[in-house]
Design an enzyme around this catalytic site. Structure first.
Site, PDB file in Angstrom:
ATOM      1  N   CYS A 251       0.819  -1.217   0.000  1.00  0.00           N
ATOM      2  CA  CYS A 251       0.000   0.000   0.000  1.00  0.00           C
ATOM      3  C   CYS A 251       0.858   1.275   0.000  1.00  0.00           C
ATOM      4  CB  CYS A 251      -0.983  -0.038   1.161  1.00  0.00           C
ATOM      5  SG  CYS A 251      -2.349   1.140   0.992  1.00  0.00           S
TER       6      CYS A 251
ATOM      7  N   HIS B 201      -4.024  -5.385  -0.302  1.00  0.00           N
ATOM      8  CA  HIS B 201      -3.692  -5.888   1.033  1.00  0.00           C
ATOM      9  C   HIS B 201      -3.781  -7.414   1.102  1.00  0.00           C
ATOM     10  CE1 HIS B 201      -3.415  -2.089   3.268  1.00  0.00           C
ATOM     11  NE2 HIS B 201      -4.289  -1.645   2.378  1.00  0.00           N
TER      12      HIS B 201
ATOM     13  N   GLU C  89      -2.699  -9.150   3.399  1.00  0.00           N
ATOM     14  CA  GLU C  89      -2.850  -9.521   4.814  1.00  0.00           C
ATOM     15  C   GLU C  89      -4.257  -9.316   5.340  1.00  0.00           C
ATOM     16  OE1 GLU C  89      -3.042  -5.221   5.252  1.00  0.00           O
ATOM     17  OE2 GLU C  89      -2.038  -6.576   3.878  1.00  0.00           O
TER      18      GLU C  89
END
Length: 358
Positions: free
Chosen positions: A248, A333, A335
């Site tokens: 990001c 993302h 994660e």
């Protein structure tokens, strides 16, 4: 008790009447929308929303309350929170408090019973804009609304002192530069045998290299990436020295450090249903995203990078490989705790760069 009326006043002159929940008060911020049907806990605790008034497009929010264990950071960075309807009586065995209670405890102004669909349409057509939430729409200072600018975002959310998060199966040592990191980045690294030393955003490259890590992780974070001049200069000294994986804002900062450019998107990508295409394999993955800026595609090659992923909706850059510098980055993302989990394998790519499974 009758619900208190409040008003959302947009920079374009639009005014929407709603009702107050959470904390009371007047607040100014950049109004953005996110499309996730779930994961509102992760949204509220994502430091990347610093300085922003966050609006959920899904009509009912709060049905599983607030669960501390699911938070992505110790506190919330959002300026205010807007929903169509909030659930007053959540039902979940892990629930610790209601959404209303959480907002009050964290002094976050909330608004409900507004036409979130219409506000979303305005933002999609006109672009992200500033807004004021107030109980008195007769005294609106539009010059103040127009001049609002998110400043010192990374400095405001980064840790001030280093911390250590050990893995139960230690194989690697990773330094994570905290530009506004989400906790699940640390968990994903820990699960793969990485001891994670989290350091502040302004840590010098020399100090990071003196720790002799196996790899360096650049976190997500808020604000305009071009504002972070000192951090960008430190990344120039780090790239090529150790394997680097960036997510990001970290992805944007790494690109800027190599001479690429960034641009502000009309209304950004915020939600859990963003399609990203791998240009090498042609496969498309569904990803979670939260960003208002993007790396400019035609500046990547001049920066020594190769675009690895693009957004299937608008073709913006979603990933870069720096093959001769042991570095790669993604805009989305992998994660994402609340899902989707389609791209978690990207963490394994980082492990492979550090030597694979020991």
């Amino acid at each position: 008790m009758e619900d208190k009326k409040v008003y959302i006043c947009l920079a374009d002159g639009s005014i929407f009447e709603g009702k107050s929940f959470g904390a009371s008060g007047e607040v100014l911020g950049e109004l953005v929308f996110t499309t996730g049907m779930c994961g509102y806990i992760e949204t509220l605790t994502d430091p990347s929303y610093y300085g922003q008034i966050v609006m959920q497009t899904f009509p009912l929010i709060g049905n599983y309350g607030f669960i501390d264990e699911d938070a992505e950071s110790p506190s919330s960075a959002v300026s205010a929170y807007i929903v169509r309807e909030y659930c007053e009586n959540p039902s979940n065995f892990r629930c610790g408090e209601t959404l209303d209670e959480y907002l009050k405890k964290n002094n976050i102004v909330g608004v409900f019973d507004v036409d979130t669909r219409e506000i979303t349409k305005i933002i999609r057509e006109s672009g992200v804009m500033n807004a004021l939430i107030t109980s008195d729409p007769s005294k609106i200072d539009y010059d103040k609304i127009d001049s609002y600018l998110i400043k010192d975002a990374v400095k405001s959310v980064s840790i001030t002192k280093p911390s250590m998060s050990p893995s139960s199966e230690h194989k690697y040592n990773v330094v994570l530069i905290d530009y506004g990191t989400k906790s699940n980045i640390i968990r994903e690294l820990n699960n793969r045998g990485c001891n994670v030393a989290v350091v502040p955003y302004n840590t010098k490259a020399e100090d990071i290299l003196n720790l002799n890590p196996d790899g360096i992780m650049l976190s997500n974070g808020p604000g305009n990436p071009e504002e972070n001049i000192d951090a960008i200069n430190e990344l120039k000294k780090l790239i090529g020295k150790k394997p680097i994986f960036a997510i990001c804002l970290g992805h944007q900062l790494l690109a800027l450090s190599q001479g690429a450019k960034t641009t502000k998107l009309k209304y950004g990508h915020r939600g859990v249903n963003q399609p990203v295409k791998n240009l090498e394999t042609g496969r498309t993955f569904i990803s979670s995203q939260n960003h208002g800026y993007a790396v400019v595609n035609d500046t990547v090659e001049k920066a020594g990078g190769t675009i690895s992923y693009v957004n299937a909706n608008d073709n913006t850059c979603e990933g870069i490989d720096y093959k001769d510098k042991m570095a790669f980055s993604v805009q989305f993302h992998p994660e994402a705790c609340s899902g989707p989990h389609d791209t978690r394998f990207i963490f394994d790519k980082f492990i492979d760069m550090m030597g694979g499974n020991k």
